[in-house]
Write a protein that holds these residues in place. Structure first.
Motif, PDB file in Angstrom:
ATOM      1  N   PRO A 106       0.803  -1.236   0.000  1.00  0.00           N
ATOM      2  CA  PRO A 106       0.000   0.000   0.000  1.00  0.00           C
ATOM      3  C   PRO A 106       0.834   1.283   0.000  1.00  0.00           C
ATOM      4  N   THR A 138       2.197   1.900  -3.479  1.00  0.00           N
ATOM      5  CA  THR A 138       1.103   2.266  -4.382  1.00  0.00           C
ATOM      6  C   THR A 138       0.699   3.719  -4.171  1.00  0.00           C
ATOM      7  N   HIS A 156      -1.109   6.858   6.767  1.00  0.00           N
ATOM      8  CA  HIS A 156      -1.977   6.370   5.704  1.00  0.00           C
ATOM      9  C   HIS A 156      -3.072   7.390   5.379  1.00  0.00           C
TER      10      HIS A 156
END
Length: 191
Positions: A5, A8, A134
């Motif tokens: 993640p 990405t 995040h």
């Protein structure tokens, strides 16, 4: 293609950053800073704005302030002009703002590399709201995508340039734009 993640998110954020920077490439200092909306939005101002935003989101938020704060807009300047980050001053240049942005990006990239996605930070201008790396990366991507859309339209208005102006661009290379616009105008006029 990367599957983790963080990689990405970073790949998509980097693409948005480069697309945004490309919107001032080849423009004169005047054209890059000329207001193109009733509220004064201009291409170089967008890049200056995201520079400060990224310095906070991937710096101060995670206790890693940009090492050269004197190059960023001091907080007290916003007390005088709340739009201070949306335009280049007389002593700033396209080259200088892009250079600062690239250094802010490099500093932010170090933050991303050093911390896990669940690292906790606090966004100063959100009342020190607790966030994760995040969350900030997703927010940053959305922010850059929105400003990239602004820049796409402003650049087209400035000189007709569209797309990323690189191989693989999704804009047809040879297209009869006046005929296309006339077709759309005819369709709109039916209502």
């Amino acid at each position: 293609m990367a599957t983790d993640p963080k990689t990405t998110l970073k790949t998509y954020i980097d693409a948005r950053r480069e697309a945004l920077i490309s919107k001032v490439e080849g423009l004169s200092e005047r054209d890059a800073r000329l207001p193109r909306t009733p509220t004064g939005t201009n291409l170089l101002g967008i890049i200056k704005h995201v520079t400060g935003v990224e310095a906070v989101y991937l710096g101060d938020t995670f206790g890693r302030p940009f090492p050269h704060p004197e190059e960023l807009i001091p907080d007290e300047r916003f007390d005088i002009d709340p739009q201070a980050d949306w335009y280049a001053t007389e002593d700033e240049t396209i080259e200088g703002i892009i250079d600062l942005y690239r250094r802010v990006i490099a500093h932010g990239d170090e933050t991303v590399e050093a911390l896990p996605l669940d690292a906790i930070g606090h966004v100063p201008h959100w009342g020190n709201e607790e966030v994760t790396l995040h969350q900030i990366l997703v927010h940053l991507f959305a922010d850059l995508a929105g400003h990239g859309g602004q820049a796409d339209i402003l650049r087209e208005e400035a000189d007709g340039a569209v797309g990323w102006r690189k191989p693989g661009d999704n804009v047809p290379p040879a297209y009869d734009w006046p005929a296309y616009v006339a077709k759309l105008t005819d369709l709109a006029n039916k209502f």
